[in-house]
Every structure is written in structure tokens, then in C-alpha cells.
Design a protein around this motif. Structure first.
Motif, PDB file in Angstrom:
ATOM      1  N   ILE A 196     -15.548 -29.852 -13.059  1.00 56.84           N
ATOM      2  CA  ILE A 196     -16.681 -30.292 -13.222  1.00 56.84           C
ATOM      3  C   ILE A 196     -16.247 -31.017 -14.924  1.00 56.84           C
ATOM      4  CG2 ILE A 196     -17.098 -27.876 -14.087  1.00 56.84           C
ATOM      5  CD1 ILE A 196     -19.953 -28.078 -13.192  1.00 56.84           C
ATOM      6  N   ASP A 197     -17.623 -32.277 -14.617  1.00 62.24           N
ATOM      7  CA  ASP A 197     -17.278 -32.592 -16.286  1.00 62.24           C
ATOM      8  C   ASP A 197     -16.221 -33.171 -16.913  1.00 62.24           C
ATOM      9  OD1 ASP A 197     -20.164 -32.556 -16.905  1.00 62.24           O
ATOM     10  OD2 ASP A 197     -20.346 -30.926 -17.424  1.00 62.24           O
ATOM     11  N   HIS A 198     -15.271 -33.834 -16.159  1.00 62.08           N
ATOM     12  CA  HIS A 198     -13.946 -33.944 -16.914  1.00 62.08           C
ATOM     13  C   HIS A 198     -14.245 -35.601 -17.162  1.00 62.08           C
ATOM     14  CE1 HIS A 198     -11.052 -30.882 -17.537  1.00 62.08           C
ATOM     15  NE2 HIS A 198     -12.021 -30.097 -18.128  1.00 62.08           N
ATOM     16  N   GLY A 199     -15.515 -36.099 -16.027  1.00 60.63           N
ATOM     17  CA  GLY A 199     -15.683 -37.365 -16.024  1.00 60.63           C
ATOM     18  C   GLY A 199     -15.078 -38.471 -14.930  1.00 60.63           C
ATOM     19  N   LYS A 200     -15.527 -37.802 -13.912  1.00 61.44           N
ATOM     20  CA  LYS A 200     -14.418 -38.742 -12.482  1.00 61.44           C
ATOM     21  C   LYS A 200     -15.567 -39.445 -12.085  1.00 61.44           C
ATOM     22  CE  LYS A 200     -15.390 -33.702 -10.805  1.00 61.44           C
ATOM     23  NZ  LYS A 200     -15.144 -33.327 -11.490  1.00 61.44           N
ATOM     24  N   SER A 201     -17.004 -39.051 -12.341  1.00 50.33           N
ATOM     25  CA  SER A 201     -18.033 -39.932 -11.529  1.00 50.33           C
ATOM     26  C   SER A 201     -18.029 -41.219 -12.631  1.00 50.33           C
ATOM     27  CB  SER A 201     -19.508 -39.412 -11.621  1.00 50.33           C
ATOM     28  OG  SER A 201     -18.754 -37.940 -10.675  1.00 50.33           O
ATOM     29  N   THR A 202     -17.973 -41.017 -13.902  1.00 48.84           N
ATOM     30  CA  THR A 202     -18.805 -41.664 -14.843  1.00 48.84           C
ATOM     31  C   THR A 202     -17.035 -42.484 -14.704  1.00 48.84           C
ATOM     32  OG1 THR A 202     -19.053 -39.965 -16.149  1.00 48.84           O
ATOM     33  CG2 THR A 202     -18.882 -42.101 -17.306  1.00 48.84           C
ATOM     34  N   LEU A 203     -16.080 -42.402 -14.527  1.00 51.10           N
ATOM     35  CA  LEU A 203     -14.593 -43.225 -14.352  1.00 51.10           C
ATOM     36  C   LEU A 203     -15.129 -44.053 -13.210  1.00 51.10           C
ATOM     37  CD1 LEU A 203     -11.618 -44.470 -15.168  1.00 51.10           C
ATOM     38  CD2 LEU A 203     -11.218 -41.958 -14.018  1.00 51.10           C
TER      39      LEU A 203
ATOM     40  N   MET B 109     -24.803 -33.190 -12.656  1.00 48.83           N
ATOM     41  CA  MET B 109     -23.335 -33.680 -11.876  1.00 48.83           C
ATOM     42  C   MET B 109     -23.299 -33.892 -10.378  1.00 48.83           C
ATOM     43  SD  MET B 109     -23.562 -29.487 -10.991  1.00 48.83           S
ATOM     44  CE  MET B 109     -23.992 -28.565 -12.559  1.00 48.83           C
ATOM     45  N   THR B 110     -22.319 -33.681  -9.976  1.00 50.57           N
ATOM     46  CA  THR B 110     -21.541 -33.607  -8.235  1.00 50.57           C
ATOM     47  C   THR B 110     -22.268 -33.085  -7.532  1.00 50.57           C
ATOM     48  OG1 THR B 110     -20.590 -35.520  -9.436  1.00 50.57           O
ATOM     49  CG2 THR B 110     -20.236 -35.285  -7.016  1.00 50.57           C
ATOM     50  N   ILE B 111     -22.672 -33.142  -6.950  1.00 52.60           N
ATOM     51  CA  ILE B 111     -22.637 -31.792  -5.866  1.00 52.60           C
ATOM     52  C   ILE B 111     -21.841 -32.590  -4.758  1.00 52.60           C
ATOM     53  CG2 ILE B 111     -24.154 -30.372  -4.341  1.00 52.60           C
ATOM     54  CD1 ILE B 111     -26.541 -31.031  -6.806  1.00 52.60           C
TER      55      ILE B 111
ATOM     56  N   PRO C  33     -17.419 -33.080  -6.320  1.00 58.78           N
ATOM     57  CA  PRO C  33     -17.392 -32.580  -7.536  1.00 58.78           C
ATOM     58  C   PRO C  33     -16.251 -31.433  -8.192  1.00 58.78           C
ATOM     59  CG  PRO C  33     -18.159 -31.877  -5.190  1.00 58.78           C
ATOM     60  CD  PRO C  33     -17.179 -32.749  -5.191  1.00 58.78           C
ATOM     61  N   GLY C  34     -16.488 -31.226  -8.883  1.00 53.52           N
ATOM     62  CA  GLY C  34     -15.928 -30.105  -9.844  1.00 53.52           C
ATOM     63  C   GLY C  34     -16.472 -28.750  -9.540  1.00 53.52           C
ATOM     64  N   HIS C  35     -17.662 -28.796  -9.984  1.00 53.96           N
ATOM     65  CA  HIS C  35     -18.553 -27.544 -10.029  1.00 53.96           C
ATOM     66  C   HIS C  35     -17.457 -26.272  -8.777  1.00 53.96           C
ATOM     67  CE1 HIS C  35     -20.770 -23.952 -10.417  1.00 53.96           C
ATOM     68  NE2 HIS C  35     -21.047 -24.926 -11.080  1.00 53.96           N
TER      69      HIS C  35
ATOM     70  N   ILE D  79     -11.165 -39.781 -23.900  1.00 53.35           N
ATOM     71  CA  ILE D  79      -9.769 -39.961 -24.710  1.00 53.35           C
ATOM     72  C   ILE D  79     -10.446 -40.863 -26.400  1.00 53.35           C
ATOM     73  CG2 ILE D  79      -7.726 -40.347 -24.101  1.00 53.35           C
ATOM     74  CD1 ILE D  79      -7.943 -43.737 -24.493  1.00 53.35           C
ATOM     75  N   ASP D  80     -11.310 -41.349 -25.864  1.00 53.10           N
ATOM     76  CA  ASP D  80     -12.451 -41.546 -27.979  1.00 53.10           C
ATOM     77  C   ASP D  80     -12.959 -40.522 -28.327  1.00 53.10           C
ATOM     78  OD1 ASP D  80     -16.056 -42.168 -25.826  1.00 53.10           O
ATOM     79  OD2 ASP D  80     -14.324 -41.853 -24.987  1.00 53.10           O
ATOM     80  N   LEU D  81     -12.765 -39.219 -27.571  1.00 55.22           N
ATOM     81  CA  LEU D  81     -13.347 -38.158 -27.609  1.00 55.22           C
ATOM     82  C   LEU D  81     -12.930 -37.087 -28.908  1.00 55.22           C
ATOM     83  CD1 LEU D  81     -16.169 -36.469 -25.494  1.00 55.22           C
ATOM     84  CD2 LEU D  81     -16.453 -37.797 -27.098  1.00 55.22           C
TER      85      LEU D  81
ATOM     86  N   SER E 220     -11.032 -44.220 -21.841  1.00 57.20           N
ATOM     87  CA  SER E 220     -11.543 -43.784 -21.908  1.00 57.20           C
ATOM     88  C   SER E 220     -12.800 -44.634 -20.741  1.00 57.20           C
ATOM     89  CB  SER E 220     -12.619 -43.796 -23.607  1.00 57.20           C
ATOM     90  OG  SER E 220     -13.835 -44.084 -23.315  1.00 57.20           O
ATOM     91  N   SER E 221     -14.100 -43.948 -20.281  1.00 63.26           N
ATOM     92  CA  SER E 221     -15.151 -45.127 -19.379  1.00 63.26           C
ATOM     93  C   SER E 221     -15.695 -45.075 -20.161  1.00 63.26           C
ATOM     94  CB  SER E 221     -15.321 -43.624 -18.363  1.00 63.26           C
ATOM     95  OG  SER E 221     -14.318 -43.251 -17.614  1.00 63.26           O
ATOM     96  N   VAL E 222     -15.748 -44.790 -21.741  1.00 62.63           N
ATOM     97  CA  VAL E 222     -16.924 -45.649 -22.630  1.00 62.63           C
ATOM     98  C   VAL E 222     -16.322 -46.170 -22.986  1.00 62.63           C
ATOM     99  CG1 VAL E 222     -18.490 -44.431 -24.830  1.00 62.63           C
ATOM    100  CG2 VAL E 222     -18.030 -42.810 -23.171  1.00 62.63           C
TER     101      VAL E 222
HETATM  102  N1  LIG Z   1     -17.106 -40.060 -24.383  1.00 60.04           N
HETATM  103  C1  LIG Z   1     -17.385 -39.830 -23.146  1.00 60.04           C
HETATM  104  N2  LIG Z   1     -17.155 -38.864 -22.867  1.00 60.04           N
HETATM  105  C2  LIG Z   1     -18.040 -39.188 -21.076  1.00 60.04           C
HETATM  106  C3  LIG Z   1     -16.673 -40.052 -20.630  1.00 60.04           C
HETATM  107  N3  LIG Z   1     -16.692 -39.687 -19.609  1.00 60.04           N
HETATM  108  C4  LIG Z   1     -17.434 -38.938 -19.241  1.00 60.04           C
HETATM  109  N4  LIG Z   1     -18.486 -38.221 -20.089  1.00 60.04           N
HETATM  110  C5  LIG Z   1     -19.416 -37.872 -20.070  1.00 60.04           C
HETATM  111  O1  LIG Z   1     -19.240 -36.967 -19.304  1.00 60.04           O
HETATM  112  C6  LIG Z   1     -20.105 -36.422 -18.172  1.00 60.04           C
HETATM  113  C7  LIG Z   1     -19.338 -35.183 -17.502  1.00 60.04           C
HETATM  114  O2  LIG Z   1     -19.040 -36.483 -16.269  1.00 60.04           O
HETATM  115  P1  LIG Z   1     -19.396 -36.813 -15.044  1.00 60.04           P
HETATM  116  O3  LIG Z   1     -18.716 -38.514 -14.732  1.00 60.04           O
HETATM  117  O4  LIG Z   1     -20.760 -36.647 -14.266  1.00 60.04           O
HETATM  118  O5  LIG Z   1     -18.312 -36.055 -14.980  1.00 60.04           O
HETATM  119  P2  LIG Z   1     -17.458 -35.366 -13.433  1.00 60.04           P
HETATM  120  O6  LIG Z   1     -16.254 -34.962 -13.486  1.00 60.04           O
HETATM  121  O7  LIG Z   1     -17.951 -36.304 -11.940  1.00 60.04           O
HETATM  122  O8  LIG Z   1     -18.381 -34.247 -13.167  1.00 60.04           O
HETATM  123  P3  LIG Z   1     -18.458 -33.289 -11.599  1.00 60.04           P
HETATM  124  O9  LIG Z   1     -18.348 -34.485 -10.684  1.00 60.04           O
HETATM  125  O10 LIG Z   1     -19.643 -32.539 -12.047  1.00 60.04           O
HETATM  126  O11 LIG Z   1     -17.113 -32.730 -11.695  1.00 60.04           O
HETATM  127  C8  LIG Z   1     -21.064 -37.398 -18.712  1.00 60.04           C
HETATM  128  O12 LIG Z   1     -22.192 -36.521 -19.588  1.00 60.04           O
HETATM  129  C9  LIG Z   1     -20.619 -38.371 -18.913  1.00 60.04           C
HETATM  130  O13 LIG Z   1     -21.154 -38.822 -19.502  1.00 60.04           O
HETATM  131  C10 LIG Z   1     -15.897 -40.821 -21.470  1.00 60.04           C
HETATM  132  O14 LIG Z   1     -14.798 -41.050 -21.385  1.00 60.04           O
HETATM  133  N5  LIG Z   1     -15.617 -40.505 -22.472  1.00 60.04           N
END
Ligand SMILES: Nc1nc2c(ncn2[C@@H]2O[C@H](COP(=O)(O)OP(=O)(O)OP(=O)(O)O)[C@@H](O)[C@H]2O)c(=O)[nH]1
Ligand SMILES: [Mg+2]
Length: 617
Positions: free
Chosen positions: A10-17, A37-39, A60-62, A115-117, A148-150
């Protein structure tokens, strides 16, 4: 098209990527946006630099929504395992990885996100750690791509890695048995009910009748879409949206399968091979677990068949008794979970099993054999490329004779095999044999267009068939109207000897010259030279019986020959015997012709030589 599934904690950035790669936000639900979060499953697509189109299923990662993750990764070609660089491998990284392994996902790419973090030292450490973890998995050669998706660093490299991995991935096979495990059901204004899923096993086409299993509702495909584009046919291996007539959204649910009518029977009992995860708890006889396969989920009681307890990391045979029926096929994979962890998974071996007594070696042996294939599959494999007798099939398949007989009967009934003289071929093998024969004949006709057909023996040796089967084979082909056979030759039914205008003219000259002095025609060899009649053309005239060739120098028009023979035979009948001199006088020709005629009739076994005379045979 290929289907890629995300995976990861969860929150590792799947959806953002996914959004950074495709521009499509996979989190469609209001609740997902609110909670960040993704459900449930999300869907996006893109075209890679190579032009290859991919669908992405975002999961979803949860931990609580693993069931949704499981509904999405059933038929993916490649996993995009997302690991945040700042956290590294976490519990659902492990669990998702284990699920991918249980479902035999063969390819993966690790996206090391965020990786930007982190600084470069930390990134190097995490990378090493991830590599070490993957090393122990079946996805050991998955490339690791830091992104980095950012800042969008690494995204182009990720696309290239996706392309490279998919270039080595076989497209989904088409067995002519489409199955679409439903993962979403909704209505579209103006269209009605739509279901989506990853199509496997065969194509769906607009207008086709389909069956929904479990349940058995029959309906029609009103429309198909792939990536929001209308299509008439959806091939396997694609994310497909299917517009169904006559059914309401309430008639349909995730876990059902859209398939062709009449082949999937829903079942509540399954024989399975199970492997438990090394880090999970032990599995005891009669344990209750959640059972996930395709997009379906139900509760299973696990009846262990060969043991009372399966320790972590071990394998066993079991019969599952399900709370709800599922529509599955032999060979389908599944995952077993308890309330808080993935226990293991495996392969479905029998979808309509009888009840078994436990700890019976014979039962386990039968399951082991079945896992290798159904009797029909094993028999079809064993038949191989040529026509084989049942004893040979039994020897090759390792099946007992009665099982072979039963499977052969099944295969014959379903059109999967063809029988010829007690030998069997698969319908594919038969088709190959038939086209080998027809192609050999076609090529013979091309090479020898003036010959009526190919010598039977020549075709036989080209096909490498034994005499009895070869005779039956030709009879079958002739019965099917494919070939025409004579005593000595075989030809394609479509083959016709056609002379060119010039050949026709040469032939006419020859026939005219033979007819001019019909009983004592000029020497054949001279005529052939005079009119430039090539051996092929002469052969065709002989084959078509326009002329009868007695020897190198004597040939008659067929009508003349018949008339002469009638006279000679008539004379022998009256007189009992005839000499060459009498034949000479009878036919009003010279001794040369009379001798040639009589020797020919001897050869044809019409007459027989007795001293200086000929008598009838
Ligand atoms: N700085 C930074 N933040 C990121 C990056 N990718 C995702 N995030 C942040 O990480 C948080 C979680 O990102 P999601 O893409 O929702 O994560 P997820 O893996 O889809 O989460 P679940 O679907 O709930 O499992 C969000 O606040 C994003 O903005 C990145 O490459 N860099
Ligand atoms: Mg997400």
C-alpha cells in the motif's frame, strides 16, 4: 495486446505510476480519491515506444483488499511490482509476490518508485536488498528500474524495459474456447449492461451467443470494446468490455464467466494440487480457507487426500468443497487465503471429481496422471503425427488399454480424432496427412501436366504409409471427392490434362498420319520426329487411349486397334487358333504389323502362343 498488472505494498506508488505512464487515473471511485488509496481494480492503457499496446490493471495494496487484487491478476502477462525506495520490501510486497508466483506469472519488472525521496546511497542499498529478495523467487531475472512519478526520472527506461520483457512474451493462445472472468459490471447509458475482464482461451465476436456461468444465462454479445475502441472481434489476451443484451447488472457479478454455450459446467467440488507458502501456517485436514480463481472468490473446505497436515512450503493433493459453484477448467490456478494471510495455492486437476477415500495410493496416482493431462489429452499427445494403433497409443501414453479405448471413443465423437483401419490420427494430424497427399499430387500435376495421374506406388512411398492403410487412405480421400484413383495412378479430382493449342495441333497431325494408312501406319518413331511430338505429349495420347502403342515403331489409332482385335479374336474363336501369316492376310498388312499385334495380344494376356499358332487364353 498484452495485459500488465501492478503489484506491491500500500502507498508505494502503483496508481501514481500508472497515471504518470498513461495519463489515466486508475482510481475511479470517489472513496478512493477521498482516502488516497486504491480499493478496487483500476484500468488504464498505453502504447509503448515499439507500438505495442498494453493494458494495465492497477490493484490495491491494502491487505484488506487482497481479494480485489486477486480478481485482477488472474490472466496478466507481466507484473509491474512497485516497491517504494524509501520503504523497501514490505508485507504486501511479499504477499503479492507470493501470489504472482502461485499464479505462475512468469515475467515481472520491479519499479523502484519514489527515488526523489531518497539519496543515492540509500537507493543503492534498497536496490541490493530488493535484488536479493527477488533472487529467491521464480521472478529472479526481473529487471529493477528506479523511477520517480513526481520528477518522471526513469519513466522512459521503464517503458523500454516493458517493451523488452513483452517482446519475449508469447501472446495468449487461441483454443477456440473464450472465457472472460468478469471483474466489473456496470451500465452504460444507451447501451445497457457491460461487463469487463481479461479474455482468455478464444475470441469473442459481436452477435455471438454466450453463456454466463455459474448460472447458465444465455445472451448475445451486442458490442465489444478494447481500450474504449469498438471492435467486431476481441482476440484472447485482451482487456475487453462486453455489452450484453437481455441481462441486467443485477443478473451479473464479478466471479462469473462469459463463455461460449455448453462447455463449462459450474462445480462445487474440485480436485487440486496445493503448494503452501514457506512462511505461511500449516494446513490441516478440513481447514476452511478463501478460494480465489479467475475473478471468483468463495469459501473452501480443504480435504487433504494424502496427509493430515501440510507444513509450510510443502505440497499435497486435496479435494476442495466450495460454498458457491465456480466455472473453472482443468489446469486453472488458484490461491487459498485465510482471513489474514495467503496460505498457498495450486492447480485444478479435476473439475467434476468423484468423492475419494483418503490416503489411497491409487487415488493419488490417478490424480498425478490427470495432472499431466486428461485421458483425451494424453491420448491425443500419444497419437503423435501419424496414424497409430491403440496398442501403440497405450504404450506411448502410459494409459491402460481400456482408458485409451474410452478416450479414443470420446475423441472420435467430438471430432478430435479420425479412425482409419483400426489406426487413429488426431484431426490435426489427419489434416496434415491429407494436405501432404494433396500437395504432393498437386506438385506432381504441376510437373507433369500431361500425365493423367501420379503412380500409386510413388505417392505411397512419399507418404511413407504401409500398404493396407495406404489403400484405405486413398479410398477415404476418393470417397471425400478429393482424389480419383485408377489401378495404377492417383490424381486430384480437380486435375485435368489440358493440351496447349500447339500441342493439340501436333497431336492432330500425328493422329491424322496414323489414320491415313490405318492398318499399316508409318513407323511411330518417324512420325514423332516429323511432327515434333514430345514424349510427354505422346504419353498423354497413350494415356487418354487415343492411340495404342504396340512397340517402338508400331502404333494404331485406338479405333483401328479395337477393330483389328475384334477380327483376330473372332477368327480364333471360329478356327480355334491363328498363325501370324493368317493374321497378316486377315488384316491386309505386312508380317511386321501382324507380329507386333500378336505379341501385344500375348502381353495383354488375350492370346497365348502354342507352337506357331496363337490360341485364346
Ligand atoms: N515523492 C513521490 N511521491 C510519490 C511517488 N509516487 C507516489 N507518490 C505518492 O505516494 C502516495 C501513494 O501513492 P499511490 O500511487 O496512491 O500508491 P498506491 O501504491 O497506488 O497505493 P494503494 O493503491 O493504496 O496500494 C501518494 O500520495 C503519491 O502522491 C513518487 O514517485 N515520488
Ligand atoms: Mg493505488
Amino acid at each position: 495486446m498484452y495485459v500488465v498488472g501492478t503489484a506491491g505494498h500500500i502507498d508505494h506508488g502503483k496508481s501514481t505510476l500508472v497515471q504518470a505512464l498513461t495519463g489515466i487515473d486508475p482510481d475511479r471511485l470517489a472513496e478512493e480519491k477521498e482516502r488516497g488509496m486504491t480499493i478496487d481494480l483500476g484500468f488504464a492503457w498505453l502504447t509503448l515506444p515499439s507500438g505495442r499496446e498494453i493494458s494495465i490493471v492497477d490493484v490495491p495494496g491494502h491487505e484488506r483488499f487482497i481479494k480485489n487484487m486477486l480478481a485482477g491478476v488472474g490472466a496478466i502477462d507481466l507484473a509491474l511490482l512497485v516497491i517504494a525506495a524509501d520503504e523497501g520490501v514490505m508485507p504486501q510486497t511479499e504477499e503479492h509476490l507470493a501470489i504472482l508466483e502461485l499464479l505462475r506469472v512468469r515475467r515481472a519488472i520491479i519499479a523502484l518508485t519514489k527515488i526523489d525521496l531518497v539519496d543515492s546511497d540509500w537507493l543503492a542499498l534498497v536496490r541490493e536488498d530488493v535484488a536479493a529478495r527477488m533472487e529467491e523467487s521464480s521472478l529472479a531475472d526481473a529487471p529493477i528500474v528506479p523511477v520517480s512519478s513526481v520528477t518522471r526520472i526513469g519513466l522512459p527506461e521503464l517503458l523500454v524495459a516493458l517493451d523488452a520483457a513483452l517482446a519475449e512474451t508469447q501472446p495468449r493462445e487461441d483454443f477456440g474456447r473464450p472465457r472472460l472472468p468478469i471483474d466489473r459490471v456496470f451500465t452504460v447509458a444507451g447501451f445497457g449492461t457491460v461487463v469487463t475482464g481479461t479474455l482468455i482461451g478464444g475470441s469473442l465476436r459481436v452477435g455471438q451467443e454466450v453463456e454466463i456461468q455459474p448460472g447458465g444465462d444465455r445472451t448475445r454479445v451486442r458490442g465489444l470494446q478494447m481500450h474504449k475502441r469498438k471492435v467486431d472481434v476481441a482476440p484472447p489476451g485482451n482487456r475487453v468490455a462486453v455489452n450484453l443484451t437481455m441481462l441486467a447488472t443485477t443478473d451479473l457479478a464479478r466471479g462469473q464467466v462469459v463463455t461460449m454455450p455448453g462447455w463449462m459446467r459450474p462445480t462445487r467440488v474440485l480436485d487440486v494440487a496445493i503448494r503452501t507458502l514457506p512462511k505461511a501456517r500449516a494446513l490441516v485436514h478440513n481447514a476452511v480457507a478463501t478460494f480465489h480463481t479467475g475473478s471468483a472468490e468463495t469459501v473452501a473446505r480443504v480435504q487433504l487426500l494424502d496427509t493430515d497436515l501440510v507444513r509450510p512450503g510443502e505440497s499435497c493433493w486435496a479435494q476442495l468443497r466450495l460454498e458457491d459453484p465456480v466455472a473453472v477448467a482443468k489446469g486453472d490456478l488458484f490461491v487459498l487465503r485465510s482471513s489474514d494471510e495467503t496460505i498457498g495455492g495450486g492447480e485444478i486437476v479435476d473439475v467434476q471429481p468423484p468423492r475419494h477415500r483418503r490416503k489411497q495410493p491409487a487415488v493419488i496416482d490417478a490424480l498425478r496422471l490427470l495432472q499431466r493431462g486428461t485421458p483425451e489429452e494424453l491420448v491425443a499427445q500419444a497419437i503423435g503425427r501419424e496414424l497409430a494403433p491403440p496398442a501403440e497409443i497405450a504404450r506411448r501414453s502410459g494409459l491402460p488399454a481400456d482408458a485409451v479405448a474410452e478416450a479414443l471413443a470420446q475423441l472420435l465423437a467430438s471430432g478430435g480424432a479420425v479412425e482409419l483401419g483400426g489406426h487413429y490420427a488426431t484431426n490435426v494430424g489427419w489434416g496434415r496427412l491429407v494436405s501432404q497427399a494433396t500437395e504432393t499430387l498437386a506438385s506432381y500435376h504441376r510437373t507433369w501436366p500431361l500425365r493423367a495421374g501420379m503412380p500409386r506406388e510413388e505417392l505411397k512411398s512419399r507418404l511413407g504409409m504401409q500398404s493396407r492403410l495406404y489403400g484405405l487412405f486413398l479410398d477415404r480421400l476418393a470417397g471425400d471427392g478429393k482424389i480419383v484413383q485408377s489401378e495404377t495412378t492417383v490424381r486430384l479430382a480437380s486435375h485435368e490434362v489440358r493440351l496447349s493449342a500447339a500441342q493439340e495441333a501436333r497431336a492432330r497431325s500425328l493422329l491424322a498420319a496414323l489414320g491415313a494408312d490405318s492398318h499399316s501406319p508409318p513407323a511411330l518413331s518417324e512420325l514423332v520426329e516429323q511432327f515434333g511430338v514430345e514424349p510427354e505429349l505422346l504419353g498423354a495420347l497413350i494415356e487418354r487411349r487415343e492411340i495404342v502403342r504396340l512397340n517402338d515403331s508400331v502404333a494404331y489409332l485406338a479405333d483401328t486397334y479395337d477393330e483389328l482385335v475384334r477380327r483376330i479374336v473372332g477368327r480364333i474363336r471360329d478356327a480355334g487358333a491363328v498363325t501370324v501369316a493368317e493374321v497378316r492376310d486377315l488384316t491386309g498388312t505386312s508380317r511386321k504389323y501382324a507380329l507386333a499385334l500378336m505379341e501385344h495380344l500375348d502381353e495383354q494376356k488375350v492370346t497365348r502362343r502354342v507352337g506357331d499358332t496363337r490360341v485364346l487364353r
